[in-house]
Every structure is written in structure tokens, then in C-alpha cells.
Design an enzyme around this catalytic site. Structure first.
Site, mmCIF file in Angstrom:
data_model
loop_
_atom_site.group_PDB
_atom_site.id
_atom_site.type_symbol
_atom_site.label_atom_id
_atom_site.label_comp_id
_atom_site.label_asym_id
_atom_site.label_seq_id
_atom_site.Cartn_x
_atom_site.Cartn_y
_atom_site.Cartn_z
ATOM 1 N N TYR A 5 0.832 -1.209 0.000
ATOM 2 C CA TYR A 5 0.000 0.000 0.000
ATOM 3 C C TYR A 5 0.854 1.240 0.000
ATOM 4 O O TYR A 5 2.061 1.185 0.221
ATOM 5 C CB TYR A 5 -0.957 -0.011 1.192
ATOM 6 C CG TYR A 5 -0.317 0.301 2.537
ATOM 7 C CD1 TYR A 5 0.513 -0.617 3.181
ATOM 8 C CD2 TYR A 5 -0.534 1.519 3.161
ATOM 9 C CE1 TYR A 5 1.094 -0.325 4.405
ATOM 10 C CE2 TYR A 5 0.049 1.813 4.394
ATOM 11 C CZ TYR A 5 0.848 0.891 5.008
ATOM 12 O OH TYR A 5 1.434 1.182 6.218
ATOM 13 N N LYS A 35 6.529 -1.909 1.901
ATOM 14 C CA LYS A 35 5.325 -1.330 2.515
ATOM 15 C C LYS A 35 4.168 -2.311 2.368
ATOM 16 O O LYS A 35 3.242 -2.131 1.574
ATOM 17 C CB LYS A 35 5.000 0.043 1.914
ATOM 18 C CG LYS A 35 4.103 0.875 2.811
ATOM 19 C CD LYS A 35 4.186 2.339 2.499
ATOM 20 C CE LYS A 35 3.122 3.178 3.203
ATOM 21 N NZ LYS A 35 3.215 3.203 4.660
ATOM 22 N N GLU A 95 12.024 2.189 14.553
ATOM 23 C CA GLU A 95 11.160 3.293 14.096
ATOM 24 C C GLU A 95 9.885 3.221 14.914
ATOM 25 O O GLU A 95 9.793 2.456 15.871
ATOM 26 C CB GLU A 95 10.860 3.149 12.600
ATOM 27 C CG GLU A 95 10.135 1.860 12.270
ATOM 28 C CD GLU A 95 9.852 1.654 10.791
ATOM 29 O OE1 GLU A 95 9.609 2.634 10.080
ATOM 30 O OE2 GLU A 95 9.864 0.479 10.353
ATOM 31 N N LEU A 146 10.824 0.909 7.496
ATOM 32 C CA LEU A 146 10.200 1.380 6.264
ATOM 33 C C LEU A 146 10.821 2.746 5.959
ATOM 34 O O LEU A 146 10.745 3.663 6.785
ATOM 35 C CB LEU A 146 8.691 1.534 6.435
ATOM 36 C CG LEU A 146 8.069 2.054 5.136
ATOM 37 C CD1 LEU A 146 7.948 0.928 4.122
ATOM 38 C CD2 LEU A 146 6.735 2.704 5.378
HETATM 39 N N1 PDD Z 1 2.631 5.035 7.749
HETATM 40 N N2 PDD Z 1 7.287 3.626 9.180
HETATM 41 C C1 PDD Z 1 6.125 2.952 9.205
HETATM 42 C C2 PDD Z 1 6.103 1.612 9.864
HETATM 43 C C3 PDD Z 1 4.984 3.503 8.599
HETATM 44 O O1 PDD Z 1 3.822 2.816 8.602
HETATM 45 C C4 PDD Z 1 5.058 4.789 8.001
HETATM 46 C C5 PDD Z 1 3.871 5.425 7.324
HETATM 47 C C6 PDD Z 1 6.289 5.459 8.022
HETATM 48 C C7 PDD Z 1 6.462 6.821 7.394
HETATM 49 O O2 PDD Z 1 6.416 6.752 5.992
HETATM 50 P P1 PDD Z 1 5.963 8.002 5.115
HETATM 51 O O3 PDD Z 1 6.793 9.161 5.553
HETATM 52 O O4 PDD Z 1 6.244 7.596 3.740
HETATM 53 O O5 PDD Z 1 4.491 8.239 5.405
HETATM 54 C C8 PDD Z 1 7.375 4.842 8.605
HETATM 55 C C9 PDD Z 1 1.476 5.418 6.976
HETATM 56 C C10 PDD Z 1 1.228 6.883 6.948
HETATM 57 C C11 PDD Z 1 0.293 4.587 7.414
HETATM 58 O O6 PDD Z 1 0.480 3.380 7.563
HETATM 59 O O7 PDD Z 1 -0.810 5.114 7.549
#
Ligand code: PDD
Length: 289
Positions: free
Chosen positions: A33, A147, A180, A205
Site C-alpha cells: 500500500y 510497505k 522506528e 520502512l
Molecule cells: N505510515 N514507518 C512505518 C512503519 C509507517 O507505517 C510509516 C507510514 C512510516 C512513514 O512513511 P511516510 O513518511 O512515507 O508516510 C514509517 C502510513 C502513513 C500509514 O500506515 O498510515
């Protein structure tokens, strides 16, 4: 007008936007996703998100059901049909619908769904006072760079944070090192005003917000060190923050109830937030007050 979502080539009323029970996403979490923010109907860092989507699909050997240009078209069309100016777009691609069997099915087309929601930005108070995080053991698999929609450890950790009244859960390994957050990346600022954040390897991620913020930091003269940091280091850091598509740059002022630095959002974090707002403005024209 009601909410419209996209399912495999069709724009449907949200309540009718369903997939089959034998979709492999539903049965095996066999899919990936993306979550992309948009402001003034313009998608933020669209190319970076689509590049990550391509990497995630390739890692799982899933072939996108549509060409990238069609993907870009559908995203814009969905935002337009929902008549939304600012918001968040969710996109999911799974290996498709097939009789339940673990090996990949033959000749099955992948499923593509999309939905948009309103903006999920932090509240003003969360920025001015910072947020609290708790820590939880990192129970995830070894390919966190993909992801994947398989998010059980993430939701369990986030639920604990929610019950504890914390914004996020930071995930810690057996050696006490932080990878993270459950839904965000994180960083600390040390006594030399250097930014320390986990390298974008298979243990985290690689967030798009993280990437952009690190570039902004380097350009503004902040030294960026990409390495993991321990829970102990985080609790004694001068500043801490988290980044994600739905949080932008958010100051973290409490870790497990312990104040970070002087317990207030720090100057480096606030500078990065303001520069990140400029980044959003430059791409989308969205203004922040
Ligand atoms: N989450 N790490 C994890 C485990 C995440 O699920 C996310 C993002 C990030 C940050 O990634 P980005 O900057 O590309 O949004 C890091 C999204 C927003 C979610 O699952 O809703």
C-alpha cells in the site's frame, strides 16, 4: 455527494466498494500500500511514493494491474470525484482473487483499490507541546522496507500507545535499539545538534517524509548521521521527533513518560517543521499559519 472509492477499474459509492473474500490481501496480507497526502488537489511527493510502490511490488513479485500513468490518472480522478481539496489518499495493490493456496496463482490479475479521506494532520497543541511516545518490543519480520499491508505488530503496538494516551509506539529490539515507530520514522538531536536517525535499510520502512526531511536538514547545514540509536540515547537526547505522511514533522517531548531535553519542542525540530511546510507550499501552494 457521498464518498467515492475506486475498485479495479470502477468508481463506486464507498459503501459498495468491496473486494471478494478470496482476495489474497484479505486472506494472506499478500499486498502492498501507499498513503499519499494531497493539498489543493495536488499530490505531495507523488513520484517518490510511486517509486516506493514499484520497489514494494517488485520485492513481492506482484505485477501492477495498471500502468503508472493510469495510476496517476486514477488518483487525480478520485480526488476530483470526491471534491476534496486537502486530504490523504490510500492505495492498495494485492496479488488478486484466487482459490486459497499459498503459492502464487497463475494468470490472476492483481487488485487495485483506492480511497480518499480528509487530512489527518496533528493538532496545534501536539505541535506546540510535542507528543508522548511509549516503547514496545519490535515483533516484525526482516523486510520492513517493503510497505506491506501485513501490519499486525504495528497495530498491536499502536493500540498499546492509544490505551496509554500516547501518540505513537517506538519499536525496540532485544539489544535496546530503536528501529522506528509503529506508523512513523523517528530521529533524535544530540548535544552537538546533529540529527541521528536509523538508516533506510531492511529494518525500517524508508519513509518519504523521512527522505525529504533529511534532504532539507542537510541543505540547511544540519549534520545527518544515519545509524540506529538506543532507547537510552533517545531518553537523554536534546530533542526528538517523528515523521510520516500524516504527521509531517512532530516533536516528541516524552518517551515512556520521561521528558526529552527540557520537555518542550526543540529549535532544530521546529526549524525542520517550518522548512517542511515550505516544501509542501512549494509543491502544492498549501499555506500554513
Ligand atoms: N505510515 N514507518 C512505518 C512503519 C509507517 O507505517 C510509516 C507510514 C512510516 C512513514 O512513511 P511516510 O513518511 O512515507 O508516510 C514509517 C502510513 C502513513 C500509514 O500506515 O498510515
Amino acid at each position: 455527494m457521498g464518498k467515492i472509492s475506486y475498485v479495479n477499474g470502477r468508481y463506486l459509492n464507498h459503501r459498495d466498494a468491496t473486494v471478494h473474500i478470496e482476495d489474497r490481501g484479505y486472506q494472506f496480507s499478500d499486498g502492498v500500500y501507499e498513503v499519499i497526502a494531497f493539498y489543493n488537489r495536488r499530490l505531495l511527493d507523488e513520484d517518490l511514493h510511486l517509486q516506493r510502490l514499484t520497489r514494494s511490488l517488485a520485492a513481492l513479485h506482484i505485477i501492477s494491474p495498471v500502468h503508472e500513468n493510469s495510476l496517476r490518472f486514477v488518483m487525480r480522478e478520485l480526488i476530483a470525484r470526491n471534491n476534496r481539496v486537502d486530504g490523504t489518499l490510500y492505495m492498495q495493490i494485492t496479488r488478486g482473487v484466487a482459490k486459497r493456496d499459498h503459492p502464487f496463482p497463475h494468470a490472476t490479475e492483481a487488485s487495485l483499490v483506492m480511497a480518499v479521506t480528509g487530512p489527518k494532520m496533528p493538532k496545534a497543541k501536539e505541535i506546540t507541546e510535542g507528543v508522548g511516545v511509549i516503547t514496545e518490543p519490535d515483533l516484525r519480520w526482516a523486510r520492513r522496507d517493503i510497505k506491506s499491508i501485513s501490519l499486525l505488530p504495528n497495530i498491536l503496538a499502536k493500540q498499546k500507545a492509544s490505551l496509554a494516551g500516547a501518540r505513537e509506539a517506538w519499536l525496540v529490539d532485544e539489544a535496546g535499539m530503536i528501529s522506528e515507530g509503529a506508523v512513523s520514522n523517528n530521529a533524535i538531536i544530540n548535544a552537538k545538534n546533529e540529527l541521528i536517525t536509523h538508516a533506510a535499510d531492511e529494518h525500517i520502512l524508508g519513509g518519504i517524509t523521512r527522505d525529504v526531511v533529511l534532504n532539507i536538514a542537510r541543505k540547511s547545514g544540519i549534520k545527518v548521521i544515519e545509524r540506529s540509536f538506543s532507547l537510552k540515547e533517545a531518553k537523554t537526547a536534546r530533542e526528538a521527533f517523528l515523521t510520516s505522511t500524516t504527521s509531517n514533522v512532530l516533536p516528541v517531548t516524552r518517551i515512556d513518560g520521561v521528558a526529552v531535553g527540557n520537555g518542550k519542542p526543540g529549535p532544530v525540530t521546529l526549524k525542520l517543521l517550518s522548512l517542511y511546510h515550505e516544501h509542501i507550499y512549494a509543491q502544492t501552494g498549501k499555506q500554513w499559519n
